[in-house]
Design a protein around this motif. Structure first.
Motif, PDB file in Angstrom:
ATOM      1  N   ALA A   1      -6.208   2.677  10.157  1.00 21.05           N
ATOM      2  CA  ALA A   1      -4.850   2.305  10.560  1.00 21.05           C
ATOM      3  C   ALA A   1      -3.891   3.477  10.351  1.00 21.05           C
ATOM      4  O   ALA A   1      -3.044   3.772  11.204  1.00 21.05           O
ATOM      5  CB  ALA A   1      -4.389   1.085   9.774  1.00 21.05           C
ATOM      6  N   LEU A   2      -4.015   4.148   9.200  1.00 18.66           N
ATOM      7  CA  LEU A   2      -3.171   5.314   8.937  1.00 18.66           C
ATOM      8  C   LEU A   2      -3.447   6.426   9.952  1.00 18.66           C
ATOM      9  O   LEU A   2      -2.514   7.102  10.419  1.00 18.66           O
ATOM     10  CB  LEU A   2      -3.416   5.819   7.512  1.00 18.66           C
ATOM     11  N   TRP A   3      -4.697   6.607  10.292  1.00 20.68           N
ATOM     12  CA  TRP A   3      -5.079   7.631  11.277  1.00 20.68           C
ATOM     13  C   TRP A   3      -4.428   7.354  12.632  1.00 20.68           C
ATOM     14  O   TRP A   3      -3.926   8.274  13.282  1.00 20.68           O
ATOM     15  CB  TRP A   3      -6.595   7.659  11.406  1.00 20.68           C
ATOM     16  N   GLN A   4      -4.411   6.085  13.053  1.00 18.44           N
ATOM     17  CA  GLN A   4      -3.764   5.741  14.319  1.00 18.44           C
ATOM     18  C   GLN A   4      -2.269   6.051  14.269  1.00 18.44           C
ATOM     19  O   GLN A   4      -1.697   6.567  15.238  1.00 18.44           O
ATOM     20  CB  GLN A   4      -3.985   4.267  14.642  1.00 18.44           C
ATOM     21  N   TRP A   5      -1.634   5.720  13.145  1.00 14.27           N
ATOM     22  CA  TRP A   5      -0.210   6.057  12.999  1.00 14.27           C
ATOM     23  C   TRP A   5      -0.012   7.566  13.064  1.00 14.27           C
ATOM     24  O   TRP A   5       0.913   8.060  13.733  1.00 14.27           O
ATOM     25  CB  TRP A   5       0.328   5.514  11.670  1.00 14.27           C
ATOM     26  N   HIS A   6      -0.866   8.315  12.377  1.00  9.33           N
ATOM     27  CA  HIS A   6      -0.782   9.779  12.341  1.00  9.33           C
ATOM     28  C   HIS A   6      -0.887  10.366  13.749  1.00  9.33           C
ATOM     29  O   HIS A   6      -0.075  11.227  14.140  1.00  9.33           O
ATOM     30  CB  HIS A   6      -1.907  10.304  11.436  1.00  9.33           C
ATOM     31  N   ARG A   7      -1.846   9.905  14.533  1.00  8.96           N
ATOM     32  CA  ARG A   7      -2.022  10.413  15.892  1.00  8.96           C
ATOM     33  C   ARG A   7      -0.838  10.025  16.777  1.00  8.96           C
ATOM     34  O   ARG A   7      -0.336  10.844  17.561  1.00  8.96           O
ATOM     35  CB  ARG A   7      -3.330   9.861  16.476  1.00  8.96           C
ATOM     36  N   ALA A   8      -0.408   8.770  16.666  1.00  8.13           N
ATOM     37  CA  ALA A   8       0.721   8.311  17.489  1.00  8.13           C
ATOM     38  C   ALA A   8       2.012   9.034  17.112  1.00  8.13           C
ATOM     39  O   ALA A   8       2.852   9.329  17.970  1.00  8.13           O
ATOM     40  CB  ALA A   8       0.891   6.808  17.335  1.00  8.13           C
ATOM     41  N   MET A   9       2.165   9.340  15.829  1.00  4.23           N
ATOM     42  CA  MET A   9       3.359  10.044  15.374  1.00  4.23           C
ATOM     43  C   MET A   9       3.404  11.451  15.965  1.00  4.23           C
ATOM     44  O   MET A   9       4.451  11.909  16.447  1.00  4.23           O
ATOM     45  CB  MET A   9       3.353  10.111  13.840  1.00  4.23           C
ATOM     46  N   LYS A  10       2.274  12.136  15.946  1.00  2.00           N
ATOM     47  CA  LYS A  10       2.240  13.504  16.457  1.00  2.00           C
ATOM     48  C   LYS A  10       2.429  13.559  17.968  1.00  2.00           C
ATOM     49  O   LYS A  10       3.006  14.518  18.493  1.00  2.00           O
ATOM     50  CB  LYS A  10       0.921  14.172  16.062  1.00  2.00           C
ATOM     51  N   SER A  11       1.936  12.538  18.668  1.00  4.82           N
ATOM     52  CA  SER A  11       2.063  12.515  20.122  1.00  4.82           C
ATOM     53  C   SER A  11       3.308  11.765  20.593  1.00  4.82           C
ATOM     54  O   SER A  11       3.503  11.590  21.799  1.00  4.82           O
ATOM     55  CB  SER A  11       0.812  11.889  20.744  1.00  4.82           C
ATOM     56  N   LYS A  12       4.110  11.291  19.628  1.00  6.81           N
ATOM     57  CA  LYS A  12       5.335  10.545  19.928  1.00  6.81           C
ATOM     58  C   LYS A  12       5.055   9.313  20.788  1.00  6.81           C
ATOM     59  O   LYS A  12       5.764   9.032  21.752  1.00  6.81           O
ATOM     60  CB  LYS A  12       6.363  11.454  20.603  1.00  6.81           C
TER      61      LYS A  12
ATOM     62  N   PRO B   1      -4.821  14.839  -0.967  1.00  7.98           N
ATOM     63  CA  PRO B   1      -4.507  14.305   0.363  1.00  7.98           C
ATOM     64  C   PRO B   1      -5.382  14.974   1.429  1.00  7.98           C
ATOM     65  O   PRO B   1      -5.810  16.123   1.270  1.00  7.98           O
ATOM     66  CB  PRO B   1      -3.037  14.660   0.544  1.00  7.98           C
ATOM     67  N   ILE B   2      -5.619  14.267   2.534  1.00 13.72           N
ATOM     68  CA  ILE B   2      -6.495  14.766   3.600  1.00 13.72           C
ATOM     69  C   ILE B   2      -5.698  15.106   4.861  1.00 13.72           C
ATOM     70  O   ILE B   2      -5.663  16.251   5.296  1.00 13.72           O
ATOM     71  CB  ILE B   2      -7.594  13.738   3.914  1.00 13.72           C
TER      72      ILE B   2
ATOM     73  N   LEU C   1       7.293  11.531   5.343  1.00 11.19           N
ATOM     74  CA  LEU C   1       6.224  12.178   4.585  1.00 11.19           C
ATOM     75  C   LEU C   1       5.581  11.252   3.573  1.00 11.19           C
ATOM     76  O   LEU C   1       4.444  11.490   3.143  1.00 11.19           O
ATOM     77  CB  LEU C   1       6.767  13.426   3.876  1.00 11.19           C
ATOM     78  N   TRP C   2       6.267  10.184   3.171  1.00  9.48           N
ATOM     79  CA  TRP C   2       5.706   9.299   2.142  1.00  9.48           C
ATOM     80  C   TRP C   2       4.401   8.653   2.597  1.00  9.48           C
ATOM     81  O   TRP C   2       3.546   8.335   1.753  1.00  9.48           O
ATOM     82  CB  TRP C   2       6.730   8.238   1.743  1.00  9.48           C
ATOM     83  N   ARG C   3       4.215   8.451   3.908  1.00  5.64           N
ATOM     84  CA  ARG C   3       2.952   7.839   4.361  1.00  5.64           C
ATOM     85  C   ARG C   3       1.781   8.785   4.124  1.00  5.64           C
ATOM     86  O   ARG C   3       0.662   8.332   3.868  1.00  5.64           O
ATOM     87  CB  ARG C   3       3.039   7.453   5.835  1.00  5.64           C
ATOM     88  N   TYR C   4       2.031  10.092   4.235  1.00  4.65           N
ATOM     89  CA  TYR C   4       0.956  11.052   3.956  1.00  4.65           C
ATOM     90  C   TYR C   4       0.649  11.125   2.465  1.00  4.65           C
ATOM     91  O   TYR C   4      -0.392  11.678   2.077  1.00  4.65           O
ATOM     92  CB  TYR C   4       1.354  12.438   4.478  1.00  4.65           C
ATOM     93  N   GLN C   5       1.523  10.600   1.646  1.00  5.04           N
ATOM     94  CA  GLN C   5       1.291  10.566   0.200  1.00  5.04           C
ATOM     95  C   GLN C   5       0.721   9.227  -0.258  1.00  5.04           C
ATOM     96  O   GLN C   5       0.549   9.003  -1.455  1.00  5.04           O
ATOM     97  CB  GLN C   5       2.614  10.858  -0.511  1.00  5.04           C
ATOM     98  N   ARG C   6       0.430   8.343   0.690  1.00  4.71           N
ATOM     99  CA  ARG C   6      -0.170   7.050   0.358  1.00  4.71           C
ATOM    100  C   ARG C   6      -1.598   7.253  -0.157  1.00  4.71           C
ATOM    101  O   ARG C   6      -2.286   8.220   0.190  1.00  4.71           O
ATOM    102  CB  ARG C   6      -0.214   6.157   1.601  1.00  4.71           C
ATOM    103  N   PRO C   7      -2.123   6.333  -0.963  1.00  2.00           N
ATOM    104  CA  PRO C   7      -3.500   6.468  -1.453  1.00  2.00           C
ATOM    105  C   PRO C   7      -4.535   6.428  -0.334  1.00  2.00           C
ATOM    106  O   PRO C   7      -5.612   7.035  -0.462  1.00  2.00           O
ATOM    107  CB  PRO C   7      -3.663   5.276  -2.409  1.00  2.00           C
ATOM    108  N   GLU C   8      -4.224   5.726   0.792  1.00  2.00           N
ATOM    109  CA  GLU C   8      -5.178   5.661   1.907  1.00  2.00           C
ATOM    110  C   GLU C   8      -5.445   7.028   2.526  1.00  2.00           C
ATOM    111  O   GLU C   8      -6.403   7.183   3.306  1.00  2.00           O
ATOM    112  CB  GLU C   8      -4.672   4.713   2.996  1.00  2.00           C
ATOM    113  N   ASN C   9      -4.643   8.030   2.185  1.00  2.00           N
ATOM    114  CA  ASN C   9      -4.823   9.378   2.707  1.00  2.00           C
ATOM    115  C   ASN C   9      -5.329  10.330   1.627  1.00  2.00           C
ATOM    116  O   ASN C   9      -5.133  11.537   1.724  1.00  2.00           O
ATOM    117  CB  ASN C   9      -3.495   9.911   3.276  1.00  2.00           C
ATOM    118  N   ALA C  10      -5.996   9.797   0.607  1.00  2.00           N
ATOM    119  CA  ALA C  10      -6.396  10.662  -0.509  1.00  2.00           C
ATOM    120  C   ALA C  10      -7.742  10.230  -1.072  1.00  2.00           C
ATOM    121  O   ALA C  10      -8.157   9.074  -0.938  1.00  2.00           O
ATOM    122  CB  ALA C  10      -5.338  10.627  -1.613  1.00  2.00           C
TER     123      ALA C  10
END
Length: 376
Positions: free
Chosen positions: A279-290, A223-224, A236-245
Protein backbone atom coordinates in the motif's frame (compact mmCIF):
# COMPACT_ATOMS: atom_id res chain seq x y z
CA UNK A 1 -30.38 1.86 6.90
CA UNK A 2 -29.43 0.19 10.20
CA UNK A 3 -30.50 1.32 13.68
CA UNK A 4 -28.08 0.44 16.50
CA UNK A 5 -28.90 0.88 20.19
CA UNK A 6 -25.93 1.80 22.43
CA UNK A 7 -26.83 0.85 25.98
CA UNK A 8 -23.53 0.14 27.77
CA UNK A 9 -20.90 2.65 28.84
CA UNK A 10 -18.38 1.00 26.52
CA UNK A 11 -20.72 1.20 23.54
CA UNK A 12 -21.57 4.83 24.22
CA UNK A 13 -17.87 5.65 24.76
CA UNK A 14 -16.95 4.34 21.29
CA UNK A 15 -19.99 5.67 19.44
CA UNK A 16 -19.02 6.62 15.89
CA UNK A 17 -15.28 6.78 16.55
CA UNK A 18 -13.20 5.41 13.65
CA UNK A 19 -16.26 4.74 11.49
CA UNK A 20 -15.88 5.58 7.80
CA UNK A 21 -19.29 7.27 7.59
CA UNK A 22 -22.77 7.27 9.15
CA UNK A 23 -24.70 7.54 5.90
CA UNK A 24 -26.20 4.06 6.32
CA UNK A 25 -26.30 3.97 10.12
CA UNK A 26 -28.32 5.51 12.94
CA UNK A 27 -26.74 5.26 16.41
CA UNK A 28 -29.17 5.66 19.30
CA UNK A 29 -27.57 6.46 22.69
CA UNK A 30 -29.98 5.28 25.39
CA UNK A 31 -29.72 6.73 28.90
CA UNK A 32 -31.82 5.81 31.96
CA UNK A 33 -32.32 9.39 33.17
CA UNK A 34 -32.43 12.94 31.84
CA UNK A 35 -29.30 15.06 32.00
CA UNK A 36 -27.14 17.60 30.20
CA UNK A 37 -24.41 15.75 28.34
CA UNK A 38 -21.08 16.50 26.68
CA UNK A 39 -20.24 14.63 23.48
CA UNK A 40 -17.17 14.87 21.25
CA UNK A 41 -16.58 14.14 17.58
CA UNK A 42 -12.85 13.41 17.68
CA UNK A 43 -11.92 10.57 15.26
CA UNK A 44 -15.52 10.56 14.01
CA UNK A 45 -16.88 11.18 10.49
CA UNK A 46 -19.09 14.21 9.79
CA UNK A 47 -22.43 13.66 11.51
CA UNK A 48 -25.77 15.01 12.64
CA UNK A 49 -26.32 14.94 16.40
CA UNK A 50 -29.92 15.04 17.62
CA UNK A 51 -30.88 15.15 21.30
CA UNK A 52 -34.36 14.04 22.38
CA UNK A 53 -36.38 14.42 25.54
CA UNK A 54 -37.99 11.36 27.12
CA UNK A 55 -41.15 12.20 25.14
CA UNK A 56 -39.27 12.45 21.83
CA UNK A 57 -39.15 16.24 21.55
CA UNK A 58 -36.06 17.46 19.66
CA UNK A 59 -34.03 19.74 21.97
CA UNK A 60 -30.84 19.83 19.85
CA UNK A 61 -30.22 19.22 16.14
CA UNK A 62 -26.93 20.19 14.53
CA UNK A 63 -24.58 18.93 11.82
CA UNK A 64 -21.00 18.63 13.08
CA UNK A 65 -18.29 18.41 10.43
CA UNK A 66 -15.19 19.21 12.53
CA UNK A 67 -13.68 17.48 15.54
CA UNK A 68 -14.96 19.32 18.60
CA UNK A 69 -16.71 19.04 21.95
CA UNK A 70 -20.49 19.36 21.78
CA UNK A 71 -22.54 20.43 24.80
CA UNK A 72 -26.07 19.06 24.74
CA UNK A 73 -29.01 20.40 26.76
CA UNK A 74 -30.93 18.20 29.19
CA UNK A 75 -32.05 15.15 27.22
CA UNK A 76 -32.82 11.44 27.55
CA UNK A 77 -31.74 10.07 24.14
CA UNK A 78 -29.10 11.09 21.59
CA UNK A 79 -28.94 10.16 17.91
CA UNK A 80 -25.83 10.22 15.72
CA UNK A 81 -26.25 9.70 11.98
CA UNK A 82 -25.08 11.03 8.61
CA UNK A 83 -25.43 14.78 7.93
CA UNK A 84 -28.16 14.23 5.29
CA UNK A 85 -29.97 11.30 6.91
CA UNK A 86 -33.59 11.87 7.99
CA UNK A 87 -33.72 10.66 11.59
CA UNK A 88 -37.45 11.30 12.09
CA UNK A 89 -38.68 7.84 10.97
CA UNK A 90 -36.58 6.23 13.71
CA UNK A 91 -37.72 8.34 16.65
CA UNK A 92 -40.88 6.36 17.39
CA UNK A 93 -38.96 3.08 17.27
CA UNK A 94 -36.39 4.45 19.71
CA UNK A 95 -39.08 5.66 22.12
CA UNK A 96 -41.03 2.40 22.01
CA UNK A 97 -38.03 0.13 22.53
CA UNK A 98 -35.80 2.19 24.84
CA UNK A 99 -37.83 1.50 27.99
CA UNK A 100 -37.40 -2.27 27.58
CA UNK A 101 -33.65 -2.17 27.05
CA UNK A 102 -31.30 -3.03 29.96
CA UNK A 103 -29.07 -0.24 31.30
CA UNK A 104 -25.53 -1.46 31.88
CA UNK A 105 -22.91 0.73 33.49
CA UNK A 106 -24.78 3.98 32.96
CA UNK A 107 -23.00 7.10 34.23
CA UNK A 108 -24.80 9.57 36.44
CA UNK A 109 -25.42 12.62 34.23
CA UNK A 110 -24.83 14.89 37.24
CA UNK A 111 -21.12 14.06 37.07
CA UNK A 112 -19.37 17.09 35.61
CA UNK A 113 -17.01 17.07 32.64
CA UNK A 114 -15.41 20.35 33.67
CA UNK A 115 -12.25 18.75 35.05
CA UNK A 116 -11.57 16.82 31.84
CA UNK A 117 -12.53 19.78 29.66
CA UNK A 118 -10.24 22.22 31.45
CA UNK A 119 -7.38 19.72 31.47
CA UNK A 120 -7.63 19.40 27.68
CA UNK A 121 -7.90 23.18 27.31
CA UNK A 122 -4.82 23.61 29.49
CA UNK A 123 -2.85 21.28 27.21
CA UNK A 124 -4.11 23.17 24.15
CA UNK A 125 -3.04 26.52 25.63
CA UNK A 126 0.37 25.01 26.44
CA UNK A 127 0.76 24.08 22.76
CA UNK A 128 -0.05 27.64 21.73
CA UNK A 129 2.53 28.96 24.21
CA UNK A 130 5.12 26.98 22.23
CA UNK A 131 4.05 28.95 19.17
CA UNK A 132 4.46 32.22 21.07
CA UNK A 133 7.94 31.24 22.22
CA UNK A 134 8.99 30.13 18.72
CA UNK A 135 7.73 33.15 16.78
CA UNK A 136 7.75 36.12 19.15
CA UNK A 137 5.28 37.88 16.90
CA UNK A 138 3.57 36.98 13.63
CA UNK A 139 3.24 33.25 12.95
CA UNK A 140 5.38 32.56 9.90
CA UNK A 141 5.15 29.29 7.93
CA UNK A 142 8.91 29.04 7.40
CA UNK A 143 9.51 29.07 11.16
CA UNK A 144 6.78 26.50 11.71
CA UNK A 145 8.38 24.18 9.17
CA UNK A 146 11.84 24.65 10.67
CA UNK A 147 11.06 24.50 14.39
CA UNK A 148 8.43 21.76 14.63
CA UNK A 149 8.07 18.20 13.36
CA UNK A 150 5.12 17.67 11.03
CA UNK A 151 3.22 15.57 13.59
CA UNK A 152 3.76 18.32 16.19
CA UNK A 153 2.35 20.90 13.80
CA UNK A 154 -0.73 18.72 13.37
CA UNK A 155 -1.26 18.52 17.11
CA UNK A 156 -0.77 22.28 17.46
CA UNK A 157 -3.37 22.94 14.73
CA UNK A 158 -5.80 20.63 16.55
CA UNK A 159 -5.13 22.54 19.78
CA UNK A 160 -5.74 25.86 18.00
CA UNK A 161 -9.08 24.65 16.66
CA UNK A 162 -10.05 23.36 20.08
CA UNK A 163 -9.29 26.74 21.69
CA UNK A 164 -11.36 28.60 19.10
CA UNK A 165 -14.29 26.20 19.60
CA UNK A 166 -14.39 27.12 23.30
CA UNK A 167 -13.26 30.74 23.11
CA UNK A 168 -16.85 32.00 23.49
CA UNK A 169 -17.89 29.74 26.36
CA UNK A 170 -14.67 29.67 28.42
CA UNK A 171 -12.48 32.50 29.68
CA UNK A 172 -9.28 31.92 27.73
CA UNK A 173 -6.22 34.20 27.37
CA UNK A 174 -6.74 36.69 24.52
CA UNK A 175 -3.23 36.02 23.31
CA UNK A 176 -3.92 32.30 22.98
CA UNK A 177 -7.08 32.95 20.97
CA UNK A 178 -5.34 35.39 18.60
CA UNK A 179 -2.38 33.06 18.13
CA UNK A 180 -4.80 30.19 17.39
CA UNK A 181 -6.29 32.19 14.52
CA UNK A 182 -2.78 32.97 13.26
CA UNK A 183 -1.69 29.31 13.43
CA UNK A 184 -4.67 28.11 11.41
CA UNK A 185 -4.09 30.81 8.80
CA UNK A 186 -0.37 30.02 8.49
CA UNK A 187 -0.92 26.26 8.28
CA UNK A 188 -3.97 26.36 6.00
CA UNK A 189 -2.11 25.14 2.85
CA UNK A 190 -0.79 22.08 4.72
CA UNK A 191 -3.57 21.37 7.19
CA UNK A 192 -4.79 18.05 5.75
CA UNK A 193 -1.31 16.53 5.71
CA UNK A 194 -0.19 17.75 9.11
CA UNK A 195 -3.40 16.62 10.81
CA UNK A 196 -2.87 13.18 9.22
CA UNK A 197 0.71 13.24 10.51
CA UNK A 198 -0.48 14.04 14.04
CA UNK A 199 -1.91 10.50 14.12
CA UNK A 200 0.24 8.52 11.69
CA UNK A 201 3.58 10.31 11.95
CA UNK A 202 4.27 10.09 15.68
CA UNK A 203 7.71 8.74 16.75
CA UNK A 204 7.87 4.98 17.13
CA UNK A 205 11.45 3.71 16.95
CA UNK A 206 12.09 3.79 20.71
CA UNK A 207 9.11 1.46 21.29
CA UNK A 208 9.86 -1.15 18.63
CA UNK A 209 12.19 -4.18 18.97
CA UNK A 210 15.72 -3.25 17.96
CA UNK A 211 17.36 -6.56 17.10
CA UNK A 212 18.59 -7.42 13.62
CA UNK A 213 16.08 -9.24 11.43
CA UNK A 214 18.92 -11.50 10.20
CA UNK A 215 21.25 -12.26 13.12
CA UNK A 216 19.37 -11.01 16.18
CA UNK A 217 22.10 -8.65 17.36
CA UNK A 218 21.42 -4.96 18.24
CA UNK A 219 20.30 -3.05 15.18
CA UNK A 220 18.59 0.09 13.93
CA UNK A 221 15.59 0.54 11.64
CA UNK A 222 16.74 1.52 8.15
CA UNK A 223 14.33 3.21 5.70
CA UNK A 224 14.09 1.75 2.17
CA UNK A 225 12.07 4.00 -0.15
CA UNK A 226 13.35 7.54 -0.56
CA UNK A 227 11.32 10.67 -1.36
CA UNK A 228 11.99 12.89 -4.34
CA UNK A 229 14.64 15.53 -3.70
CA UNK A 230 12.04 18.29 -4.04
CA UNK A 231 9.34 16.59 -1.93
CA UNK A 232 7.45 18.84 0.47
CA UNK A 233 8.46 18.38 4.10
CA UNK A 234 4.79 17.79 4.99
CA UNK A 235 4.74 14.39 3.23
CA UNK A 236 8.08 13.06 4.47
CA UNK A 237 6.52 11.46 7.57
CA UNK A 238 5.14 8.59 5.45
CA UNK A 239 8.68 7.67 4.43
CA UNK A 240 9.52 7.52 8.13
CA UNK A 241 6.70 5.05 8.84
CA UNK A 242 7.71 1.57 10.08
CA UNK A 243 6.22 0.01 6.90
CA UNK A 244 9.16 1.57 5.04
CA UNK A 245 11.88 0.21 7.32
CA UNK A 246 13.66 -2.96 8.38
CA UNK A 247 15.74 -3.59 11.53
CA UNK A 248 19.22 -4.63 10.47
CA UNK A 249 22.68 -4.27 12.02
CA UNK A 250 25.76 -2.72 10.42
CA UNK A 251 27.46 -6.11 10.09
CA UNK A 252 24.60 -7.72 8.14
CA UNK A 253 24.15 -4.55 6.08
CA UNK A 254 27.78 -4.85 4.96
CA UNK A 255 27.64 -8.63 4.49
CA UNK A 256 24.58 -8.38 2.22
CA UNK A 257 25.95 -5.29 0.43
CA UNK A 258 22.48 -3.99 1.20
CA UNK A 259 23.07 -0.30 0.51
CA UNK A 260 23.93 -1.06 -3.13
CA UNK A 261 21.34 -3.74 -3.81
CA UNK A 262 17.92 -2.13 -4.23
CA UNK A 263 16.17 -5.39 -5.14
CA UNK A 264 17.42 -6.97 -1.91
CA UNK A 265 16.15 -3.98 0.07
CA UNK A 266 12.72 -4.35 -1.52
CA UNK A 267 12.68 -8.10 -0.84
CA UNK A 268 13.32 -7.55 2.86
CA UNK A 269 10.85 -4.73 3.47
CA UNK A 270 8.18 -6.32 1.23
CA UNK A 271 8.56 -9.69 2.92
CA UNK A 272 8.47 -8.16 6.40
CA UNK A 273 5.49 -5.83 5.91
CA UNK A 274 3.56 -7.64 3.15
CA UNK A 275 0.39 -5.80 2.07
CA UNK A 276 1.20 -2.80 4.25
CA UNK A 277 4.37 -2.11 2.28
CA UNK A 278 2.47 -2.76 -0.95
CA UNK A 279 0.00 0.00 0.00
CA UNK A 280 2.84 2.39 0.86
CA UNK A 281 4.56 1.51 -2.41
CA UNK A 282 1.43 2.42 -4.38
CA UNK A 283 1.25 5.77 -2.59
CA UNK A 284 4.97 6.33 -3.28
CA UNK A 285 4.58 5.66 -7.01
CA UNK A 286 1.40 7.73 -7.31
CA UNK A 287 3.02 10.59 -5.40
CA UNK A 288 6.02 10.70 -7.72
CA UNK A 289 3.86 10.53 -10.84
CA UNK A 290 1.31 13.00 -9.42
CA UNK A 291 -1.54 10.52 -9.85
CA UNK A 292 -3.00 10.34 -6.35
CA UNK A 293 -6.81 9.92 -6.29
CA UNK A 294 -8.55 13.29 -6.27
CA UNK A 295 -11.20 12.05 -3.82
CA UNK A 296 -8.67 10.84 -1.21
CA UNK A 297 -10.02 11.79 2.24
CA UNK A 298 -6.99 12.19 4.51
CA UNK A 299 -9.16 12.56 7.60
CA UNK A 300 -10.57 9.03 7.34
CA UNK A 301 -7.61 7.46 5.46
CA UNK A 302 -4.53 9.37 6.68
CA UNK A 303 -1.86 6.87 5.61
CA UNK A 304 -2.81 6.23 1.98
CA UNK A 305 -5.96 6.05 -0.20
CA UNK A 306 -8.44 3.33 0.72
CA UNK A 307 -8.06 1.46 -2.57
CA UNK A 308 -4.33 0.90 -1.96
CA UNK A 309 -4.83 -1.45 1.00
CA UNK A 310 -7.26 -3.95 2.50
CA UNK A 311 -9.98 -3.43 5.07
CA UNK A 312 -7.95 -4.35 8.18
CA UNK A 313 -4.56 -3.41 9.59
CA UNK A 314 -3.20 -6.89 8.79
CA UNK A 315 -4.14 -6.52 5.11
CA UNK A 316 -2.83 -3.01 4.57
CA UNK A 317 -5.58 -0.60 5.59
CA UNK A 318 -4.56 3.04 5.94
CA UNK A 319 -7.71 4.02 7.87
CA UNK A 320 -7.61 6.36 10.85
CA UNK A 321 -8.14 3.60 13.42
CA UNK A 322 -5.09 1.74 12.03
CA UNK A 323 -2.82 4.78 11.65
CA UNK A 324 -0.88 4.48 14.89
CA UNK A 325 2.53 2.85 14.16
CA UNK A 326 2.69 -0.85 15.04
CA UNK A 327 5.36 -3.56 14.64
CA UNK A 328 4.77 -6.23 11.96
CA UNK A 329 2.99 -8.68 14.27
CA UNK A 330 0.15 -10.54 12.48
CA UNK A 331 0.69 -8.95 9.06
CA UNK A 332 -0.90 -11.26 6.48
CA UNK A 333 1.93 -12.75 4.37
CA UNK A 334 1.64 -14.94 1.31
CA UNK A 335 4.19 -17.50 0.21
CA UNK A 336 5.62 -14.82 -2.11
CA UNK A 337 6.29 -12.59 0.88
CA UNK A 338 8.04 -15.41 2.73
CA UNK A 339 10.13 -16.27 -0.33
CA UNK A 340 11.21 -12.64 -0.58
CA UNK A 341 12.24 -12.70 3.09
CA UNK A 342 14.25 -15.87 2.60
CA UNK A 343 15.99 -14.42 -0.47
CA UNK A 344 16.96 -11.36 1.50
CA UNK A 345 18.03 -13.05 4.71
CA UNK A 346 19.99 -15.96 3.27
CA UNK A 347 21.37 -14.62 -0.02
CA UNK A 348 24.84 -14.52 1.58
CA UNK A 349 26.48 -16.95 3.98
CA UNK A 350 26.88 -15.99 7.61
CA UNK A 351 30.52 -15.18 8.32
CA UNK A 352 31.86 -14.32 11.73
CA UNK A 353 28.43 -13.55 13.12
CA UNK A 354 26.02 -16.47 13.28
CA UNK A 355 22.22 -16.22 13.37
CA UNK A 356 20.73 -15.35 16.70
CA UNK A 357 17.97 -17.35 18.32
CA UNK A 358 15.16 -17.09 15.72
CA UNK A 359 15.49 -13.27 15.34
CA UNK A 360 12.81 -13.08 12.65
CA UNK A 361 10.29 -14.99 14.74
CA UNK A 362 10.96 -12.74 17.73
CA UNK A 363 10.26 -9.72 15.57
CA UNK A 364 7.10 -11.13 14.03
CA UNK A 365 5.75 -12.20 17.43
CA UNK A 366 6.42 -8.81 19.04
CA UNK A 367 3.33 -6.77 19.72
CA UNK A 368 2.35 -3.50 21.35
CA UNK A 369 -0.77 -3.03 23.42
CA UNK A 370 -2.72 -0.50 21.37
CA UNK A 371 -4.56 1.68 23.90
CA UNK A 372 -8.22 2.50 23.42
CA UNK A 373 -8.97 6.14 24.09
CA UNK A 374 -11.53 7.22 26.64
CA UNK A 375 -14.43 9.27 25.41
CA UNK A 376 -17.98 10.04 26.41
Amino acid sequence: MQLHFLITSEQRASGAMFMESLNDTVLAFIYPTDGARTFHTFFCPPMRIVALSAEGQVVFDEVIVRWKWVRLPVCRYVIETGPKVDHAPFVQTILSIAGDLPQLGAMDPSLRMDGLLFAVLAEAVADIRRIRDAHRGEVRPEIQRRRFEVWERGQIVSSAGFILDFSDSCHLPDGAVKLSYSVLKAEEPYIDEIVAASVGGIPWRHEFPSHCIRCGKPASWRPILNPASNAAVEILWRYQRPENAIPICHHCTATLNLLRDESLQIDLVWGLWGPRFEALWQWHRAMKSKRLPKDWDLYTQPLWPQEYGGMEWETGSGALKFAEPRPPHQVVRSEQHMQALRRGLFSKKFRGRQPGETPLQKLLDFRLDIPKGDSR
